[in-house]
Design a protein around this motif. Structure first.
Motif, mmCIF file in Angstrom:
data_model
loop_
_atom_site.group_PDB
_atom_site.id
_atom_site.type_symbol
_atom_site.label_atom_id
_atom_site.label_comp_id
_atom_site.label_asym_id
_atom_site.label_seq_id
_atom_site.Cartn_x
_atom_site.Cartn_y
_atom_site.Cartn_z
ATOM 1 N N LEU A 69 0.853 -1.196 0.000
ATOM 2 C CA LEU A 69 0.000 0.000 0.000
ATOM 3 C C LEU A 69 0.889 1.246 0.000
ATOM 4 C CD1 LEU A 69 -2.758 -1.024 2.578
ATOM 5 C CD2 LEU A 69 -3.035 -0.736 0.108
ATOM 6 N N GLU A 71 0.437 4.315 0.683
ATOM 7 C CA GLU A 71 0.305 5.266 1.796
ATOM 8 C C GLU A 71 1.278 4.893 2.918
ATOM 9 O OE1 GLU A 71 -2.161 3.556 0.406
ATOM 10 O OE2 GLU A 71 -3.347 5.079 -0.643
ATOM 11 N N SER A 176 -5.734 3.468 4.290
ATOM 12 C CA SER A 176 -6.090 2.594 3.167
ATOM 13 C C SER A 176 -5.985 1.144 3.595
ATOM 14 C CB SER A 176 -5.145 2.858 1.986
ATOM 15 O OG SER A 176 -3.799 2.650 2.375
ATOM 16 N N ALA B 138 -5.278 9.127 0.900
ATOM 17 C CA ALA B 138 -5.067 7.822 0.285
ATOM 18 C C ALA B 138 -5.227 7.966 -1.229
ATOM 19 C CB ALA B 138 -6.076 6.821 0.831
ATOM 20 N N GLY B 140 -6.011 5.907 -5.072
ATOM 21 C CA GLY B 140 -6.405 4.750 -5.873
ATOM 22 C C GLY B 140 -5.991 5.034 -7.302
ATOM 23 N N GLN B 152 -16.116 5.823 2.760
ATOM 24 C CA GLN B 152 -15.009 5.034 2.222
ATOM 25 C C GLN B 152 -15.164 4.906 0.715
ATOM 26 O OE1 GLN B 152 -14.249 1.380 4.385
ATOM 27 N NE2 GLN B 152 -14.499 0.197 2.521
ATOM 28 N N VAL B 166 -8.747 -1.811 -3.458
ATOM 29 C CA VAL B 166 -8.359 -1.223 -2.178
ATOM 30 C C VAL B 166 -9.522 -0.397 -1.634
ATOM 31 C CG1 VAL B 166 -5.851 -1.154 -2.542
ATOM 32 C CG2 VAL B 166 -7.269 0.720 -3.397
ATOM 33 N N LEU B 168 -10.308 2.966 0.534
ATOM 34 C CA LEU B 168 -9.628 4.197 0.924
ATOM 35 C C LEU B 168 -10.536 5.046 1.799
ATOM 36 C CD1 LEU B 168 -8.335 5.213 -2.636
ATOM 37 C CD2 LEU B 168 -7.231 3.685 -1.001
ATOM 38 N N ALA B 172 -9.980 11.330 -0.732
ATOM 39 C CA ALA B 172 -9.006 10.485 -1.409
ATOM 40 C C ALA B 172 -8.751 10.992 -2.831
ATOM 41 C CB ALA B 172 -9.513 9.047 -1.450
#
Lengths: 309, 249
Positions: A69, A71, A176, B138, B140, B152, B166, B168, B172
Protein backbone atom coordinates in the motif's frame (compact mmCIF):
# COMPACT_ATOMS: atom_id res chain seq x y z
CA UNK A 1 27.10 8.05 -2.45
CA UNK A 2 24.68 5.18 -2.07
CA UNK A 3 21.64 4.19 -4.07
CA UNK A 4 18.44 2.72 -2.62
CA UNK A 5 16.61 0.30 -4.92
CA UNK A 6 13.07 -0.76 -4.09
CA UNK A 7 12.66 -4.51 -4.57
CA UNK A 8 9.68 -5.62 -6.63
CA UNK A 9 8.21 -8.82 -5.20
CA UNK A 10 5.08 -10.67 -4.06
CA UNK A 11 6.41 -11.61 -0.58
CA UNK A 12 7.47 -14.99 -1.97
CA UNK A 13 9.79 -14.27 -4.88
CA UNK A 14 11.89 -11.39 -6.13
CA UNK A 15 10.53 -10.10 -9.47
CA UNK A 16 12.88 -9.97 -12.45
CA UNK A 17 12.22 -6.23 -12.86
CA UNK A 18 14.39 -5.64 -9.79
CA UNK A 19 17.42 -7.00 -11.67
CA UNK A 20 17.00 -4.38 -14.41
CA UNK A 21 16.66 -1.65 -11.79
CA UNK A 22 19.87 -2.77 -10.06
CA UNK A 23 21.52 -2.68 -13.47
CA UNK A 24 20.53 1.00 -13.86
CA UNK A 25 21.85 1.66 -10.34
CA UNK A 26 25.21 0.12 -11.30
CA UNK A 27 25.45 2.50 -14.24
CA UNK A 28 24.82 5.45 -11.94
CA UNK A 29 27.56 4.16 -9.65
CA UNK A 30 27.77 3.84 -5.88
CA UNK A 31 26.90 1.36 -3.13
CA UNK A 32 23.61 -0.34 -3.94
CA UNK A 33 21.19 -1.11 -1.12
CA UNK A 34 17.96 -2.96 -1.85
CA UNK A 35 14.86 -2.37 0.26
CA UNK A 36 12.55 -5.36 0.64
CA UNK A 37 9.32 -4.15 2.24
CA UNK A 38 6.59 -6.73 2.71
CA UNK A 39 5.18 -9.25 5.12
CA UNK A 40 6.70 -12.71 5.52
CA UNK A 41 9.21 -11.70 2.88
CA UNK A 42 12.39 -13.32 4.27
CA UNK A 43 12.82 -15.47 1.16
CA UNK A 44 12.77 -12.33 -0.98
CA UNK A 45 15.45 -10.74 1.18
CA UNK A 46 17.62 -13.83 0.82
CA UNK A 47 17.18 -13.72 -2.95
CA UNK A 48 17.95 -9.98 -3.05
CA UNK A 49 21.17 -10.55 -1.08
CA UNK A 50 22.38 -12.88 -3.83
CA UNK A 51 21.83 -10.39 -6.65
CA UNK A 52 25.11 -9.37 -8.24
CA UNK A 53 26.30 -5.91 -7.23
CA UNK A 54 24.10 -5.45 -4.16
CA UNK A 55 25.99 -4.34 -1.02
CA UNK A 56 23.19 -4.41 1.54
CA UNK A 57 19.57 -5.55 1.83
CA UNK A 58 17.20 -3.71 4.14
CA UNK A 59 14.16 -5.72 5.21
CA UNK A 60 10.98 -4.13 6.54
CA UNK A 61 8.83 -7.13 7.36
CA UNK A 62 5.46 -6.06 8.72
CA UNK A 63 1.75 -6.49 7.97
CA UNK A 64 1.54 -2.78 7.06
CA UNK A 65 3.65 -3.50 3.96
CA UNK A 66 2.02 -6.81 3.00
CA UNK A 67 0.23 -5.46 -0.08
CA UNK A 68 2.58 -2.62 -0.95
CA UNK A 69 0.00 0.00 0.00
CA UNK A 70 1.64 3.24 -1.14
CA UNK A 71 0.30 5.27 1.80
CA UNK A 72 2.37 3.12 4.19
CA UNK A 73 5.28 2.24 1.95
CA UNK A 74 6.04 5.79 0.80
CA UNK A 75 6.51 6.97 4.39
CA UNK A 76 9.09 4.23 4.94
CA UNK A 77 10.95 4.80 1.66
CA UNK A 78 11.03 8.59 2.13
CA UNK A 79 12.38 8.21 5.68
CA UNK A 80 15.16 5.89 4.48
CA UNK A 81 15.63 7.67 1.15
CA UNK A 82 16.75 11.02 2.54
CA UNK A 83 20.11 9.41 3.38
CA UNK A 84 20.70 8.31 -0.22
CA UNK A 85 21.78 10.12 -3.38
CA UNK A 86 19.29 8.18 -5.52
CA UNK A 87 16.11 6.21 -4.90
CA UNK A 88 15.19 3.83 -7.75
CA UNK A 89 12.22 1.62 -8.46
CA UNK A 90 11.10 -0.37 -11.48
CA UNK A 91 8.47 1.37 -13.61
CA UNK A 92 5.97 -1.39 -12.87
CA UNK A 93 2.43 -0.56 -11.73
CA UNK A 94 3.73 -0.92 -8.18
CA UNK A 95 6.76 1.33 -8.70
CA UNK A 96 4.66 3.91 -10.54
CA UNK A 97 2.15 3.86 -7.71
CA UNK A 98 4.49 4.47 -4.81
CA UNK A 99 7.50 6.37 -6.15
CA UNK A 100 5.91 9.79 -6.90
CA UNK A 101 4.49 9.69 -3.38
CA UNK A 102 8.03 9.23 -2.08
CA UNK A 103 9.32 12.11 -4.22
CA UNK A 104 6.61 14.46 -2.98
CA UNK A 105 7.33 13.54 0.64
CA UNK A 106 11.00 14.32 0.00
CA UNK A 107 9.95 17.53 -1.81
CA UNK A 108 11.93 16.62 -4.93
CA UNK A 109 11.01 16.18 -8.59
CA UNK A 110 10.88 12.63 -9.91
CA UNK A 111 12.29 11.42 -13.20
CA UNK A 112 10.03 8.76 -14.72
CA UNK A 113 10.90 5.75 -16.83
CA UNK A 114 14.52 6.36 -17.67
CA UNK A 115 15.89 4.22 -20.49
CA UNK A 116 19.51 5.38 -20.30
CA UNK A 117 21.94 6.68 -17.71
CA UNK A 118 24.27 9.39 -19.06
CA UNK A 119 25.87 10.18 -15.69
CA UNK A 120 24.78 10.28 -12.04
CA UNK A 121 22.61 13.37 -12.67
CA UNK A 122 21.65 12.99 -16.32
CA UNK A 123 19.24 10.53 -17.86
CA UNK A 124 17.25 9.83 -21.00
CA UNK A 125 13.53 9.14 -20.99
CA UNK A 126 10.92 8.80 -23.73
CA UNK A 127 8.15 11.38 -23.98
CA UNK A 128 5.16 11.73 -26.33
CA UNK A 129 4.58 7.98 -26.47
CA UNK A 130 8.19 7.36 -27.40
CA UNK A 131 8.09 9.75 -30.33
CA UNK A 132 10.78 11.85 -28.69
CA UNK A 133 13.61 11.15 -26.27
CA UNK A 134 14.36 13.80 -23.65
CA UNK A 135 17.73 14.14 -21.94
CA UNK A 136 17.08 15.53 -18.47
CA UNK A 137 19.38 16.64 -15.69
CA UNK A 138 18.45 16.70 -12.03
CA UNK A 139 19.91 18.91 -9.31
CA UNK A 140 17.67 17.41 -6.61
CA UNK A 141 19.28 16.44 -3.29
CA UNK A 142 17.79 12.98 -3.66
CA UNK A 143 17.16 11.81 -7.20
CA UNK A 144 13.98 9.76 -7.31
CA UNK A 145 13.87 7.73 -10.50
CA UNK A 146 11.69 5.03 -12.02
CA UNK A 147 13.46 2.67 -14.40
CA UNK A 148 11.99 1.20 -17.58
CA UNK A 149 13.21 -2.41 -17.49
CA UNK A 150 13.60 -2.77 -21.25
CA UNK A 151 16.31 -0.08 -21.24
CA UNK A 152 18.68 -2.05 -19.01
CA UNK A 153 20.03 -5.60 -19.21
CA UNK A 154 19.27 -7.54 -16.05
CA UNK A 155 22.14 -8.18 -13.63
CA UNK A 156 22.76 -11.76 -12.54
CA UNK A 157 20.36 -13.03 -9.88
CA UNK A 158 23.21 -14.83 -8.14
CA UNK A 159 26.83 -14.26 -7.26
CA UNK A 160 26.29 -11.52 -4.70
CA UNK A 161 26.61 -11.83 -0.94
CA UNK A 162 25.04 -8.74 0.58
CA UNK A 163 24.43 -8.31 4.29
CA UNK A 164 20.82 -8.31 5.45
CA UNK A 165 19.65 -5.73 7.94
CA UNK A 166 16.19 -5.60 9.52
CA UNK A 167 14.34 -2.31 9.83
CA UNK A 168 12.43 -2.09 13.07
CA UNK A 169 10.37 1.07 12.60
CA UNK A 170 6.90 0.66 11.10
CA UNK A 171 4.98 3.35 9.23
CA UNK A 172 1.25 2.78 8.95
CA UNK A 173 -0.73 5.74 7.64
CA UNK A 174 -4.00 3.98 8.48
CA UNK A 175 -5.92 5.51 5.59
CA UNK A 176 -6.09 2.59 3.17
CA UNK A 177 -6.69 -1.13 3.22
CA UNK A 178 -6.20 -4.00 0.82
CA UNK A 179 -9.49 -5.68 -0.15
CA UNK A 180 -8.60 -8.24 -2.77
CA UNK A 181 -6.73 -9.13 -5.91
CA UNK A 182 -7.59 -11.01 -9.08
CA UNK A 183 -4.36 -11.99 -10.69
CA UNK A 184 -4.69 -14.00 -13.85
CA UNK A 185 -3.15 -17.43 -13.28
CA UNK A 186 -1.25 -18.46 -16.33
CA UNK A 187 1.38 -21.00 -17.24
CA UNK A 188 2.69 -18.53 -19.78
CA UNK A 189 5.44 -16.04 -18.92
CA UNK A 190 4.68 -12.47 -17.87
CA UNK A 191 4.52 -10.00 -20.75
CA UNK A 192 7.22 -7.69 -19.45
CA UNK A 193 9.75 -10.50 -18.89
CA UNK A 194 8.88 -12.83 -21.81
CA UNK A 195 11.54 -13.60 -24.42
CA UNK A 196 8.88 -14.11 -27.09
CA UNK A 197 5.52 -12.35 -27.38
CA UNK A 198 2.65 -13.07 -29.73
CA UNK A 199 0.17 -10.18 -29.90
CA UNK A 200 -3.20 -9.83 -31.55
CA UNK A 201 -5.04 -6.76 -32.76
CA UNK A 202 -8.40 -5.79 -34.11
CA UNK A 203 -7.84 -8.21 -37.00
CA UNK A 204 -8.45 -11.10 -34.56
CA UNK A 205 -12.16 -10.14 -34.83
CA UNK A 206 -13.14 -11.54 -31.41
CA UNK A 207 -11.80 -12.87 -28.13
CA UNK A 208 -12.29 -16.54 -29.04
CA UNK A 209 -9.92 -16.22 -31.98
CA UNK A 210 -7.12 -15.40 -29.53
CA UNK A 211 -7.02 -19.19 -28.98
CA UNK A 212 -5.09 -19.29 -32.26
CA UNK A 213 -2.40 -17.14 -30.70
CA UNK A 214 -2.30 -19.21 -27.51
CA UNK A 215 -1.52 -22.24 -29.68
CA UNK A 216 1.50 -20.51 -31.23
CA UNK A 217 2.54 -19.02 -27.89
CA UNK A 218 2.58 -22.40 -26.18
CA UNK A 219 4.86 -23.83 -28.85
CA UNK A 220 7.26 -20.91 -28.41
CA UNK A 221 6.99 -20.51 -24.63
CA UNK A 222 5.68 -17.04 -25.38
CA UNK A 223 3.46 -14.53 -23.62
CA UNK A 224 0.33 -13.28 -25.37
CA UNK A 225 -0.34 -9.57 -25.74
CA UNK A 226 -2.82 -7.36 -27.53
CA UNK A 227 -3.12 -3.94 -29.10
CA UNK A 228 -5.24 -1.24 -27.53
CA UNK A 229 -7.76 -1.69 -30.36
CA UNK A 230 -8.28 -5.31 -29.30
CA UNK A 231 -8.67 -4.27 -25.67
CA UNK A 232 -11.06 -1.44 -26.49
CA UNK A 233 -13.12 -3.84 -28.60
CA UNK A 234 -13.44 -6.07 -25.53
CA UNK A 235 -11.59 -9.09 -27.03
CA UNK A 236 -9.17 -9.41 -24.11
CA UNK A 237 -8.51 -7.75 -20.72
CA UNK A 238 -6.48 -4.59 -20.36
CA UNK A 239 -3.54 -6.22 -18.59
CA UNK A 240 -2.66 -7.82 -21.95
CA UNK A 241 -2.31 -4.44 -23.61
CA UNK A 242 1.06 -3.62 -25.17
CA UNK A 243 1.56 0.03 -25.98
CA UNK A 244 2.03 3.49 -24.64
CA UNK A 245 -0.94 3.18 -22.31
CA UNK A 246 -0.27 -0.47 -21.55
CA UNK A 247 2.89 -2.49 -21.11
CA UNK A 248 6.25 -1.56 -22.62
CA UNK A 249 8.00 -4.68 -23.86
CA UNK A 250 11.25 -5.51 -25.66
CA UNK A 251 11.43 -9.28 -26.20
CA UNK A 252 13.81 -11.16 -28.49
CA UNK A 253 10.91 -11.88 -30.82
CA UNK A 254 7.62 -10.00 -31.17
CA UNK A 255 4.97 -11.43 -33.47
CA UNK A 256 2.22 -8.91 -34.29
CA UNK A 257 -0.87 -10.59 -35.71
CA UNK A 258 -3.70 -8.53 -37.21
CA UNK A 259 -2.20 -5.37 -35.71
CA UNK A 260 -2.13 -2.31 -37.97
CA UNK A 261 0.66 -0.60 -36.03
CA UNK A 262 -0.81 2.56 -34.50
CA UNK A 263 1.75 4.94 -32.99
CA UNK A 264 0.57 4.08 -29.52
CA UNK A 265 1.17 0.36 -30.08
CA UNK A 266 4.58 0.86 -31.68
CA UNK A 267 5.62 2.90 -28.65
CA UNK A 268 5.20 -0.22 -26.55
CA UNK A 269 7.12 -2.76 -28.65
CA UNK A 270 9.43 -1.09 -31.15
CA UNK A 271 12.51 -1.90 -29.07
CA UNK A 272 11.94 -5.62 -29.60
CA UNK A 273 14.95 -7.34 -31.17
CA UNK A 274 13.08 -9.02 -34.01
CA UNK A 275 9.59 -8.01 -35.10
CA UNK A 276 7.33 -10.17 -37.25
CA UNK A 277 4.09 -8.80 -38.68
CA UNK A 278 1.26 -10.84 -40.10
CA UNK A 279 -1.43 -8.67 -41.67
CA UNK A 280 -3.64 -8.85 -44.74
CA UNK A 281 -3.20 -5.14 -45.47
CA UNK A 282 0.19 -4.68 -47.03
CA UNK A 283 -0.01 -0.92 -46.43
CA UNK A 284 -0.33 -1.41 -42.65
CA UNK A 285 2.21 0.76 -40.77
CA UNK A 286 3.34 -2.26 -38.74
CA UNK A 287 5.31 -3.41 -41.82
CA UNK A 288 7.46 -0.27 -41.57
CA UNK A 289 9.00 -1.53 -38.34
CA UNK A 290 8.84 -5.28 -38.98
CA UNK A 291 11.97 -7.27 -39.77
CA UNK A 292 9.83 -9.96 -41.39
CA UNK A 293 6.43 -9.18 -42.84
CA UNK A 294 3.91 -11.70 -44.07
CA UNK A 295 1.01 -10.31 -46.06
CA UNK A 296 -1.89 -12.69 -45.78
CA UNK A 297 -4.96 -13.91 -43.95
CA UNK A 298 -4.05 -14.50 -40.32
CA UNK A 299 -6.70 -17.21 -40.02
CA UNK A 300 -4.70 -19.27 -42.49
CA UNK A 301 -1.20 -18.14 -41.56
CA UNK A 302 -1.40 -18.56 -37.77
CA UNK A 303 -2.55 -22.21 -37.75
CA UNK A 304 0.07 -22.94 -40.39
CA UNK A 305 2.71 -21.26 -38.25
CA UNK A 306 1.69 -23.31 -35.24
CA UNK A 307 1.92 -26.49 -37.30
CA UNK A 308 5.41 -25.66 -38.53
CA UNK A 309 6.94 -24.76 -35.18
CA UNK B 1 -19.72 15.31 -1.82
CA UNK B 2 -17.70 17.79 -3.79
CA UNK B 3 -15.40 16.42 -6.50
CA UNK B 4 -12.39 18.21 -7.92
CA UNK B 5 -11.15 17.08 -11.34
CA UNK B 6 -7.81 18.15 -12.78
CA UNK B 7 -7.43 18.35 -16.55
CA UNK B 8 -4.47 19.07 -18.83
CA UNK B 9 -4.28 20.61 -22.29
CA UNK B 10 -2.04 18.43 -24.46
CA UNK B 11 -1.32 17.66 -28.09
CA UNK B 12 -4.25 15.73 -29.57
CA UNK B 13 -3.53 12.00 -29.39
CA UNK B 14 -3.90 11.58 -33.16
CA UNK B 15 -1.09 14.01 -33.90
CA UNK B 16 2.31 12.57 -34.72
CA UNK B 17 4.65 15.03 -33.03
CA UNK B 18 7.90 16.18 -34.57
CA UNK B 19 11.05 17.10 -32.72
CA UNK B 20 12.38 20.61 -33.38
CA UNK B 21 15.59 20.75 -35.37
CA UNK B 22 17.43 22.62 -32.60
CA UNK B 23 16.66 19.88 -30.06
CA UNK B 24 14.83 22.27 -27.74
CA UNK B 25 11.57 20.33 -27.68
CA UNK B 26 8.75 19.14 -29.89
CA UNK B 27 7.15 21.44 -32.42
CA UNK B 28 3.78 22.57 -31.08
CA UNK B 29 3.17 25.40 -33.57
CA UNK B 30 -0.19 24.98 -35.33
CA UNK B 31 -0.71 21.56 -33.82
CA UNK B 32 -4.19 20.47 -32.75
CA UNK B 33 -4.56 20.54 -28.95
CA UNK B 34 -7.11 18.67 -26.84
CA UNK B 35 -7.92 17.51 -23.35
CA UNK B 36 -5.62 14.69 -22.24
CA UNK B 37 -7.59 11.44 -22.86
CA UNK B 38 -7.16 10.18 -19.29
CA UNK B 39 -8.46 13.54 -18.01
CA UNK B 40 -11.59 13.12 -20.16
CA UNK B 41 -12.19 9.84 -18.36
CA UNK B 42 -11.73 11.67 -15.03
CA UNK B 43 -14.34 14.29 -15.96
CA UNK B 44 -16.74 11.59 -17.12
CA UNK B 45 -16.41 9.65 -13.86
CA UNK B 46 -17.10 12.77 -11.78
CA UNK B 47 -20.13 13.67 -13.89
CA UNK B 48 -21.49 10.12 -13.55
CA UNK B 49 -21.11 10.33 -9.77
CA UNK B 50 -23.09 13.56 -9.88
CA UNK B 51 -25.78 11.99 -12.06
CA UNK B 52 -26.06 9.15 -9.52
CA UNK B 53 -26.66 11.75 -6.80
CA UNK B 54 -23.41 10.92 -5.02
CA UNK B 55 -21.56 14.10 -5.97
CA UNK B 56 -23.12 17.48 -5.25
CA UNK B 57 -20.70 19.62 -7.23
CA UNK B 58 -17.98 18.95 -9.81
CA UNK B 59 -15.22 21.56 -9.98
CA UNK B 60 -12.69 21.26 -12.79
CA UNK B 61 -9.22 22.77 -12.56
CA UNK B 62 -6.40 23.16 -15.06
CA UNK B 63 -2.91 24.54 -14.75
CA UNK B 64 -1.50 26.14 -17.85
CA UNK B 65 -1.70 29.06 -20.22
CA UNK B 66 -4.91 30.98 -20.90
CA UNK B 67 -5.50 28.67 -23.86
CA UNK B 68 -6.32 25.90 -21.36
CA UNK B 69 -9.66 27.70 -20.85
CA UNK B 70 -10.72 25.84 -23.98
CA UNK B 71 -10.29 22.46 -22.23
CA UNK B 72 -12.02 23.79 -19.10
CA UNK B 73 -14.99 24.85 -21.24
CA UNK B 74 -15.02 21.35 -22.74
CA UNK B 75 -15.18 19.88 -19.22
CA UNK B 76 -18.01 22.28 -18.35
CA UNK B 77 -19.85 21.18 -21.48
CA UNK B 78 -19.43 17.55 -20.37
CA UNK B 79 -21.17 18.37 -17.11
CA UNK B 80 -18.75 20.00 -14.63
CA UNK B 81 -20.32 22.87 -12.67
CA UNK B 82 -17.53 25.40 -12.53
CA UNK B 83 -13.89 25.80 -13.46
CA UNK B 84 -10.65 27.19 -12.08
CA UNK B 85 -7.62 28.02 -14.20
CA UNK B 86 -4.29 28.44 -12.45
CA UNK B 87 -2.66 30.49 -15.15
CA UNK B 88 1.03 30.02 -15.84
CA UNK B 89 2.96 30.17 -19.08
CA UNK B 90 5.86 28.19 -17.63
CA UNK B 91 6.31 24.53 -18.40
CA UNK B 92 5.60 23.11 -14.97
CA UNK B 93 6.69 19.69 -13.74
CA UNK B 94 4.46 17.27 -11.82
CA UNK B 95 5.69 18.39 -8.38
CA UNK B 96 4.92 22.04 -9.10
CA UNK B 97 1.53 21.08 -10.51
CA UNK B 98 0.79 18.92 -7.47
CA UNK B 99 1.68 21.82 -5.16
CA UNK B 100 -0.65 24.14 -7.06
CA UNK B 101 -3.41 21.54 -6.96
CA UNK B 102 -2.83 21.12 -3.21
CA UNK B 103 -3.48 24.86 -2.80
CA UNK B 104 -6.74 24.47 -4.77
CA UNK B 105 -7.68 21.43 -2.65
CA UNK B 106 -7.08 23.45 0.53
CA UNK B 107 -9.42 26.12 -0.77
CA UNK B 108 -12.14 23.92 -2.26
CA UNK B 109 -12.07 21.09 0.32
CA UNK B 110 -13.25 18.33 -2.04
CA UNK B 111 -13.93 14.82 -0.73
CA UNK B 112 -12.60 13.27 -3.89
CA UNK B 113 -10.03 14.43 -6.45
CA UNK B 114 -9.93 12.62 -9.81
CA UNK B 115 -7.03 12.97 -12.24
CA UNK B 116 -5.83 11.10 -15.32
CA UNK B 117 -3.10 8.55 -14.60
CA UNK B 118 -0.71 10.30 -16.96
CA UNK B 119 -0.58 13.04 -19.56
CA UNK B 120 0.25 11.84 -23.05
CA UNK B 121 2.82 14.59 -23.62
CA UNK B 122 5.30 14.28 -20.77
CA UNK B 123 4.24 10.72 -19.84
CA UNK B 124 5.26 11.20 -16.20
CA UNK B 125 2.48 9.42 -14.30
CA UNK B 126 3.27 11.35 -11.09
CA UNK B 127 0.86 14.20 -10.37
CA UNK B 128 -1.99 12.28 -8.69
CA UNK B 129 0.34 10.33 -6.41
CA UNK B 130 2.26 13.50 -5.49
CA UNK B 131 -0.95 15.39 -4.74
CA UNK B 132 -2.07 12.49 -2.51
CA UNK B 133 1.22 12.64 -0.59
CA UNK B 134 1.09 16.43 -0.17
CA UNK B 135 -2.51 16.28 1.08
CA UNK B 136 -1.91 13.17 3.20
CA UNK B 137 -4.76 11.44 1.33
CA UNK B 138 -5.07 7.82 0.28
CA UNK B 139 -4.71 7.10 -3.42
CA UNK B 140 -6.40 4.75 -5.87
CA UNK B 141 -4.27 4.92 -9.01
CA UNK B 142 -4.95 3.37 -12.45
CA UNK B 143 -8.60 2.90 -11.49
CA UNK B 144 -10.93 0.72 -13.54
CA UNK B 145 -13.81 0.91 -11.05
CA UNK B 146 -14.74 3.44 -8.36
CA UNK B 147 -17.47 2.92 -5.78
CA UNK B 148 -18.40 5.25 -2.94
CA UNK B 149 -19.51 3.36 0.19
CA UNK B 150 -20.29 5.77 3.02
CA UNK B 151 -17.10 7.52 4.13
CA UNK B 152 -15.01 5.03 2.22
CA UNK B 153 -14.05 4.61 -1.40
CA UNK B 154 -13.53 1.21 -3.02
CA UNK B 155 -11.22 1.42 -6.00
CA UNK B 156 -10.38 -1.42 -8.36
CA UNK B 157 -6.97 -0.84 -9.90
CA UNK B 158 -5.26 -2.13 -13.04
CA UNK B 159 -2.03 -3.76 -11.88
CA UNK B 160 0.55 -5.91 -13.66
CA UNK B 161 -1.11 -9.27 -14.19
CA UNK B 162 -4.63 -8.37 -13.08
CA UNK B 163 -6.78 -6.25 -10.81
CA UNK B 164 -6.46 -5.11 -7.21
CA UNK B 165 -9.17 -3.61 -5.01
CA UNK B 166 -8.36 -1.22 -2.18
CA UNK B 167 -10.58 0.56 0.35
CA UNK B 168 -9.63 4.20 0.92
CA UNK B 169 -10.67 6.67 3.59
CA UNK B 170 -12.17 9.84 2.16
CA UNK B 171 -11.00 12.37 1.19
CA UNK B 172 -9.01 10.48 -1.41
CA UNK B 173 -7.30 10.76 -4.79
CA UNK B 174 -8.21 8.63 -7.82
CA UNK B 175 -6.27 8.44 -11.08
CA UNK B 176 -8.04 6.97 -14.08
CA UNK B 177 -7.09 4.11 -16.36
CA UNK B 178 -8.61 3.44 -19.77
CA UNK B 179 -11.34 1.02 -18.81
CA UNK B 180 -12.93 3.15 -16.06
CA UNK B 181 -15.55 4.50 -18.47
CA UNK B 182 -16.17 5.70 -22.00
CA UNK B 183 -16.39 9.48 -22.04
CA UNK B 184 -19.45 11.05 -23.66
CA UNK B 185 -19.44 13.69 -26.35
CA UNK B 186 -20.63 17.17 -25.44
CA UNK B 187 -23.95 18.08 -27.00
CA UNK B 188 -24.40 21.43 -28.73
CA UNK B 189 -26.89 22.78 -26.14
CA UNK B 190 -24.44 21.80 -23.38
CA UNK B 191 -21.57 23.51 -25.20
CA UNK B 192 -23.69 26.68 -25.33
CA UNK B 193 -24.61 26.36 -21.65
CA UNK B 194 -20.96 25.81 -20.70
CA UNK B 195 -20.10 29.28 -21.95
CA UNK B 196 -22.16 30.76 -19.13
CA UNK B 197 -20.73 28.59 -16.35
CA UNK B 198 -18.26 30.30 -13.98
CA UNK B 199 -14.53 30.09 -14.76
CA UNK B 200 -12.15 31.72 -12.27
CA UNK B 201 -8.54 32.52 -13.10
CA UNK B 202 -5.86 32.63 -10.41
CA UNK B 203 -2.06 32.79 -10.50
CA UNK B 204 0.53 30.57 -8.74
CA UNK B 205 1.66 33.70 -6.84
CA UNK B 206 -1.86 34.32 -5.56
CA UNK B 207 -1.90 30.72 -4.30
CA UNK B 208 1.45 31.30 -2.60
CA UNK B 209 3.13 28.39 -4.35
CA UNK B 210 6.70 28.29 -5.62
CA UNK B 211 6.99 26.37 -8.88
CA UNK B 212 10.77 26.06 -8.99
CA UNK B 213 12.05 22.78 -10.44
CA UNK B 214 15.21 20.72 -9.97
CA UNK B 215 14.88 19.07 -13.37
CA UNK B 216 16.23 20.65 -16.52
CA UNK B 217 15.58 19.35 -20.03
CA UNK B 218 18.93 19.46 -21.84
CA UNK B 219 17.68 18.28 -25.21
CA UNK B 220 14.89 16.50 -27.01
CA UNK B 221 15.65 14.30 -29.97
CA UNK B 222 13.88 11.89 -32.27
CA UNK B 223 14.20 8.21 -31.31
CA UNK B 224 16.45 5.97 -33.35
CA UNK B 225 14.43 4.99 -36.38
CA UNK B 226 13.72 1.36 -37.08
CA UNK B 227 13.85 0.47 -40.72
CA UNK B 228 11.51 -1.91 -42.46
CA UNK B 229 12.84 -5.40 -43.11
CA UNK B 230 11.75 -7.81 -45.77
CA UNK B 231 8.47 -9.39 -46.81
CA UNK B 232 8.37 -13.15 -46.76
CA UNK B 233 6.24 -15.12 -49.20
CA UNK B 234 5.09 -17.95 -46.97
CA UNK B 235 4.86 -19.22 -43.43
CA UNK B 236 7.56 -21.78 -44.23
CA UNK B 237 9.93 -19.03 -45.33
CA UNK B 238 9.11 -17.05 -42.16
CA UNK B 239 9.92 -19.99 -39.90
CA UNK B 240 13.13 -20.67 -41.85
CA UNK B 241 14.26 -17.02 -41.47
CA UNK B 242 13.45 -16.94 -37.77
CA UNK B 243 15.41 -20.13 -37.19
CA UNK B 244 18.44 -19.60 -39.40
CA UNK B 245 18.78 -15.86 -40.02
CA UNK B 246 17.42 -14.15 -36.89
CA UNK B 247 18.08 -17.21 -34.72
CA UNK B 248 15.30 -16.31 -32.30
CA UNK B 249 13.38 -19.61 -32.28
Amino acid sequence: MAILVLAEHNNAALAAATLNTVSAAQQIGGDIHVLVAGAGCAAVATAAAQVAGVAKVLVADHAAYANQLPENLALLIAELGKNYSHVLAAATTNGKNVLPRVAALLDVDQISEIVKVIDADTFQRPIYAGNAIATVQSSAAVKVISVRGTGFDAVAASGGSASIEAIASVTDAGISAFVGEEVAKSERPELTSAKVIVSGGRGMQNGDNFQLLYGVADKLGAAVGASRAAVDAGFVPNDMQVGQTGKIVAPQLYIAVGISGAIQHLAGMKDSKVIVAINKDEEAPIFQVADYGLVGDLFEAVPELEAQL
Amino acid sequence: MKILVAVKRVVDYNVKVRVKADGSGVDLANVKMAMNPFCEIAVEEAVRLKEKGIASEVVVVSIGSSAAQEQLRTALALGADRAVLVESNDELGPLAVAKLLKAVVDKEQPQLVILGKQAIDSDNNQTGQMLAALCGFAQGTFASRVEVAGDQLNVTREIDGGLQTVALKLPAIVTTDLRLNEPRYASLPNIMKAKKKPLDVVTPDALGVSTASTVKVLKVEAPAARSAGIKVGSVAELVEKLKNEAKVI
